[in-house]
Scaffold this active site. Structure first.
Site, PDB file in Angstrom:
ATOM      1  N   SER A 125      70.912  25.660  67.371  1.00 23.79           N
ATOM      2  CA  SER A 125      69.839  25.086  68.181  1.00 23.79           C
ATOM      3  C   SER A 125      69.167  23.887  67.523  1.00 23.79           C
ATOM      4  CB  SER A 125      68.790  26.151  68.491  1.00 23.79           C
ATOM      5  OG  SER A 125      69.345  27.210  69.230  1.00 23.79           O
TER       6      SER A 125
ATOM      7  N   HIS B 247      63.832  23.821  66.520  1.00 22.32           N
ATOM      8  CA  HIS B 247      64.105  22.873  67.606  1.00 22.32           C
ATOM      9  C   HIS B 247      63.347  21.565  67.373  1.00 22.32           C
ATOM     10  CE1 HIS B 247      65.048  26.358  70.645  1.00 22.32           C
ATOM     11  NE2 HIS B 247      65.740  26.432  69.531  1.00 22.32           N
TER      12      HIS B 247
END
Length: 287
Positions: free
Chosen positions: A141, A207
């Protein structure tokens, strides 16, 4: 564990209508996808490849010498392992959609270096911000967020096929899709936690760290002559010819509007828009 990256605020990314311009095949990006899939299907245990911030930063009882080789391996290797099938599929589809064009802009070797630099930046950011430094971090991610950050600066006008609310397919510019995802991650890191909203184990810090790294690295690492902020005219007027018979493009490019002129085309587009907005209203009402 790190959550599936593209289960975001708006929906699930399905495709991008953005052709390659400098390479024939983005084989580094596809190799990364294949490696993640093989690690998952072969049942590799996540523990040896997971990144544990407490071990790296020497937090609490782990304070001491520099991280061991096992910890360094987790700093890079965590991108290859995923928590479950949904996590893997969501990440790999996003990497397929955005990674090919970023590799096209950077070149093969620099894209590989870029990908892992974003992964490291994401992991370290998560480690600095994590409330639970012993929680293992797995998944690509952070690296994919870096790829999306680069894509945002390279191709803000490219059209992305999005499954809105995980039910309705729509076409939106990358600036809306990626910008919305970036804003959502920033909000989850900066704003006070809301009970029940961030309790799913998503590594928002990873992220956000990946996004920032990708946006900072793309300019110095891109090929010479590759521009940032490519204009709308550089993309196909109709990126998904078959699907766009039923899809609504809420942000058509100027050359697409010219190509689709005429009373019948405008009436058809208006009818599709009414249907889509009606479906969205029903979904919002029932959610």
């Amino acid at each position: 564990m790190d959550g599936a990256i593209r289960e975001g605020a708006m929906g699930l990314v399905l495709g991008g209508g953005n052709p390659l311009r400098h390479i024939a095949v983005a084989y580094v990006n596809r190799t990364l996808i294949l490696a993640c899939v093989l690690v998952f299907v072969t049942g590799v245990r996540p523990e040896p490849l997971a990144f544990v911030p407490a071990y790296f930063f020497g937090i609490g009882e782990f304070a001491g010498p520099l991280p061991t080789m096992d910890v360094w391996r987790g700093l890079f290797g965590h991108v290859l392992v995923h928590a479950d099938l949904l996590h893997l599929v969501a990440n790999m589809v996003a990497l397929w959609v955005f990674g090919d064009n970023v590799e096209d802009a950077l070149g093969h070797l620099r894209y590989l270096v870029f990908f892992f630099l974003c992964a490291v930046a994401g992991a370290l950011t998560e480690g600095l911000l994590a409330a639970e430094p012993m929680r293992p971090l797995v998944g690509a991610s952070g690296a994919i967020s870096g790829v999306m950050g680069a894509y945002l600066l390279l191709h803000p006008h490219a059209k992305i096929l999005l499954l809105l609310f995980f039910r309705i397919p729509v076409l939106l510019p990358a600036s809306v899709v990626v910008g919305g995802d970036l804003a959502a991650n920033l909000a989850m890191v900066v704003l006070p936690p809301v009970p029940g909203v961030d309790a799913d184990g998503v590594a928002w810090g990873a992220h956000l760290g990946g996004f920032i790294a990708g946006m900072l690295l793309v300019a110095p690492m891109k090929r010479r002559g590759v521009p940032l902020f490519l204009p709308p005219e550089a993309y196909p007027a109709v990126p998904f010819p078959r699907l766009q018979k039923v899809l609504v493009d809420f942000f058509p490019a100027p050359h697409a509007r010219l190509a689709g002129g005429g009373a019948w085309q405008r009436a058809t587009a208006a009818g599709k828009a009414v249907v889509y907005f009606s479906l969205v209203a029903v979904l919002i009402w029932t959610l």
